[in-house]
Design a protein around this motif. Structure first.
Motif, PDB file in Angstrom:
ATOM      1  N   LEU A   1      78.001  55.887  28.572  1.00 21.88           N
ATOM      2  CA  LEU A   1      76.955  55.605  29.551  1.00 21.88           C
ATOM      3  C   LEU A   1      75.825  54.854  28.854  1.00 21.88           C
ATOM      4  O   LEU A   1      75.425  55.247  27.761  1.00 21.88           O
ATOM      5  CB  LEU A   1      76.428  56.978  29.989  1.00 21.88           C
TER       6      LEU A   1
ATOM      7  N   THR B   1      71.449  53.429  32.513  1.00 20.89           N
ATOM      8  CA  THR B   1      72.138  54.192  33.558  1.00 20.89           C
ATOM      9  C   THR B   1      71.699  55.649  33.524  1.00 20.89           C
ATOM     10  O   THR B   1      71.378  56.245  34.563  1.00 20.89           O
ATOM     11  CB  THR B   1      73.668  54.115  33.363  1.00 20.89           C
TER      12      THR B   1
ATOM     13  N   ARG C   1      68.306  56.107  34.992  1.00 14.93           N
ATOM     14  CA  ARG C   1      68.335  56.084  36.466  1.00 14.93           C
ATOM     15  C   ARG C   1      68.793  57.448  37.000  1.00 14.93           C
ATOM     16  O   ARG C   1      68.221  57.991  37.932  1.00 14.93           O
ATOM     17  CB  ARG C   1      69.274  54.971  36.946  1.00 14.93           C
ATOM     18  N   LEU C   2      69.808  58.018  36.361  1.00 18.40           N
ATOM     19  CA  LEU C   2      70.326  59.310  36.837  1.00 18.40           C
ATOM     20  C   LEU C   2      69.317  60.447  36.633  1.00 18.40           C
ATOM     21  O   LEU C   2      69.178  61.318  37.493  1.00 18.40           O
ATOM     22  CB  LEU C   2      71.655  59.652  36.143  1.00 18.40           C
TER      23      LEU C   2
ATOM     24  N   ARG D   1      75.456  63.905  39.403  1.00 14.87           N
ATOM     25  CA  ARG D   1      75.304  62.445  39.302  1.00 14.87           C
ATOM     26  C   ARG D   1      76.145  61.869  38.165  1.00 14.87           C
ATOM     27  O   ARG D   1      76.678  60.762  38.274  1.00 14.87           O
ATOM     28  CB  ARG D   1      73.831  62.093  39.137  1.00 14.87           C
ATOM     29  N   LEU D   2      76.249  62.613  37.064  1.00 11.10           N
ATOM     30  CA  LEU D   2      77.113  62.154  35.964  1.00 11.10           C
ATOM     31  C   LEU D   2      78.566  62.087  36.426  1.00 11.10           C
ATOM     32  O   LEU D   2      79.280  61.123  36.145  1.00 11.10           O
ATOM     33  CB  LEU D   2      76.986  63.094  34.758  1.00 11.10           C
TER      34      LEU D   2
ATOM     35  N   ASP E   1      79.673  61.658  39.491  1.00  6.65           N
ATOM     36  CA  ASP E   1      79.822  60.545  40.418  1.00  6.65           C
ATOM     37  C   ASP E   1      79.928  59.219  39.671  1.00  6.65           C
ATOM     38  O   ASP E   1      80.771  58.385  39.977  1.00  6.65           O
ATOM     39  CB  ASP E   1      78.600  60.510  41.347  1.00  6.65           C
ATOM     40  N   HIS E   2      79.076  59.057  38.651  1.00 10.74           N
ATOM     41  CA  HIS E   2      79.064  57.807  37.897  1.00 10.74           C
ATOM     42  C   HIS E   2      80.383  57.595  37.146  1.00 10.74           C
ATOM     43  O   HIS E   2      81.004  56.528  37.230  1.00 10.74           O
ATOM     44  CB  HIS E   2      77.890  57.799  36.922  1.00 10.74           C
TER      45      HIS E   2
ATOM     46  N   ALA F   1      83.283  56.927  39.510  1.00 12.33           N
ATOM     47  CA  ALA F   1      83.251  55.586  40.096  1.00 12.33           C
ATOM     48  C   ALA F   1      83.823  54.575  39.105  1.00 12.33           C
ATOM     49  O   ALA F   1      84.598  53.696  39.470  1.00 12.33           O
ATOM     50  CB  ALA F   1      81.820  55.209  40.483  1.00 12.33           C
ATOM     51  N   GLU F   2      83.459  54.730  37.822  1.00 11.77           N
ATOM     52  CA  GLU F   2      83.982  53.814  36.812  1.00 11.77           C
ATOM     53  C   GLU F   2      85.491  53.903  36.692  1.00 11.77           C
ATOM     54  O   GLU F   2      86.159  52.924  36.386  1.00 11.77           O
ATOM     55  CB  GLU F   2      83.349  54.121  35.458  1.00 11.77           C
TER      56      GLU F   2
ATOM     57  N   ARG G   1      77.502  63.107  47.399  1.00  9.15           N
ATOM     58  CA  ARG G   1      78.023  62.275  46.302  1.00  9.15           C
ATOM     59  C   ARG G   1      79.335  61.633  46.764  1.00  9.15           C
ATOM     60  O   ARG G   1      80.154  62.277  47.416  1.00  9.15           O
ATOM     61  CB  ARG G   1      78.282  63.114  45.036  1.00  9.15           C
TER      62      ARG G   1
END
Ligand SMILES: *Cc1c(COP(=O)(O)O)cnc(C)c1O
Length: 466
Positions: A67, A71, A74-75, A121-122, A124-125, A128-129, A155
């Motif tokens: 990460l 990023t 932002r999280l 949030r971690l 989700d990030h 998504a990747e 999420r």
């Protein structure tokens, strides 16, 4: 940063792998291969930063390969934007050298939001990747379930199904879960008790085809990312009280040993922590270990501080690994023996090392009530039945000249019965939850039956995948 298992037999992973896996394949817990080191100048450079930025700087070294710093920042900003206090983790002085840091201004009024908001949030990030989804399933008797639901609601990449024992959680706790209206949240009220719920969750994880098909995952307290989300507030407290140029002590209301393990991580990173008080209620297995190198399991006794009612502290294994010189084979043997005979002792040298940093403290229900009342009379401050144990520890054990900060883990409005017993009044819910009793609830009543519950999980997942 690479991660290894406390039992030494699992493949090494990066942060993203550790986040999604939770538990290591050999049954151990993930630990960073080394501790990032901050110099006195590095600590000084963090003074005065807004909390989300401080948090991102402190924990980024643990995930730099997975990460970018931008990023993560932002999280962390998003994670703490919804907190009800502009300081996020305000500190209050309660006496000479005695402070409390309030960790309960998040959506569910308990400190678990500090890590869980970031964890959601971690997930989700990272998902998504990888273009993946997961289904989080969990059982709760109250606090963890609501924090997980708040963290995962809305999420994109997560479905969450939480089982609670029908009619056996407090009304505040149930409503904190069932009034969250989001497509990806499903509350199941199980006809049974908390153990039944936990057994059903275990059974789902043991059903390998189902587990794979649904991509089951967990956000329980052994997930390393939850420890990470709890390190920065120790740094914030220490810097505010003079670190790195002055030592500091902490008193931590403890159950699964996650919160105090985060303090230990800060210590290993070079924060000048002198002493960590492990504060327990009548379920005092950790205090007994620190007093006499004897960790013997006894039955859990219900107390006024239910989130600390534990028999075995799952995160203690991480400290054990450290105390035993990071010897995975030895840690595995010690844990297996502990599970078998219900008793653990460690080598005298390891125990000695533990007691140089850690100290136990215990407060039972009668003294909890007396202490809440006395603190209120002396300072006007209202502490809940968990936080008061840390505060009493700080009052009893601090050394003049060195500040001791007691971590306040829950808002008093979460435990109105105990507060009424102590002070004669039920504390009002804070503004963001004031209408909790009017909000609509959504949940499904189910029998304690695996096939029925698996069908509910599948229906949720299929609906949202469409
Ligand atoms: C979870 C919890 C604790 C215990 O924290 P651990 O990290 O499990 O030691 C203490 N107080 C409250 C209010 C909690 O919700």
């Amino acid at each position: 940063m690479r991660y290894i298992s406390t039992r030494g037999q699992a493949p090494v992973r990066d942060f993203a792998g550790v986040l999604l896996a939770g538990l290591a394949e050999d049954g151990g817990l993930f630990m960073p291969e080394s501790w990032p080191q901050l110099s006195a100048a590095d600590w000084r450079a963090l003074r005065g930063l807004p909390y989300p930025e401080l948090a991102a700087r402190v924990i980024h070294p643990f995930m730099a390969e997975s990460l970018s710093f931008e990023t993560l920042l932002r999280l962390t900003r998003e994670s703490y934007a919804g907190f009800a206090h502009p300081a996020i983790v305000p500190m209050i002085q309660l006496g000479p050298d005695v402070w409390t840091m309030e960790l309960f201004h998040g959506p569910t009024l308990a400190f678990k939001d500090m890590a869980m908001q970031l964890l959601g949030r971690l997930f989700d990030h990272v998902l998504a990747e990888r273009d993946q989804r997961v289904t989080i399933v969990g059982a709760t008797s109250g606090d963890t379930g609501s924090a997980a639901i708040e963290a995962c609601a809305g999420r994109d990449r997560i479905d969450i199904v939480i089982l609670h024992p029908d009619g056996r959680t407090s009304e505040v706790q149930r409503r904190q879960m069932t009034t969250v209206q989001a497509q990806n949240v499903h509350n199941l009220a199980v006809a049974g008790n908390f153990d039944d719920c936990q057994d059903l969750v275990k059974a789902m994880f043991n059903d390998a085809p189902f587990r794979t098909e649904m991509r089951l995952s967990a956000v329980n307290s052994i997930n390393w990312a939850r420890i990470l989300g709890q390190i920065p507030y120790y740094v914030a407290a220490a810097l505010a009280l003079g670190a790195p140029d002055r030592e500091i002590d902490f008193a931590v209301p403890t159950g699964n040993f996650g919160n105090v393990l985060a303090a230990y991580a800060a210590y290993r990173m070079g924060l000048p922590i002198r002493r960590l008080v492990v504060a327990s209620n009548r379920n005092d297995i950790l205090s007994r270990f620190l007093a006499s190198n004897d960790m013997s399991v006894r039955g859990v006794e219900p107390s006024l501080s239910p989130s600390m009612d534990i028999q075995v502290s799952s995160n203690f294994e991480r400290l054990l690994f450290e105390l035993q010189g990071r010897d995975g084979a030895l840690t595995a043997r010690t844990m297996t023996e502990f599970r078998t005979i219900g008793r653990m002792t460690v080598a005298p040298q390891a125990w000695q090392t533990a007691t140089e940093l850690f100290q136990g403290f215990r407060l039972d229900d009668t003294d909890i009530i007396v202490a809440i009342r006395a603190l209120r009379a002396a300072t006007g401050y209202l502490a809940d039945p968990h936080s008061i144990i840390g505060i009493e520890a700080a009052r009893a054990l601090h050394t003049p000249g060195t500040p001791m900060v007691a971590m306040a883990t829950a808002h008093p409005a979460k435990f109105p019965d105990a507060m009424e017993q102590a002070t004669g009044a039920r504390p009002p819910l804070p503004a963001h939850l004031a209408d909790l009793y009017e909000r609509a609830e959504t949940f499904t009543r189910v029998p304690a039956d695996l096939a029925t519950i698996e069908a509910c999980v599948r229906a949720t997942v299929l609906r949202n995948a469409a």
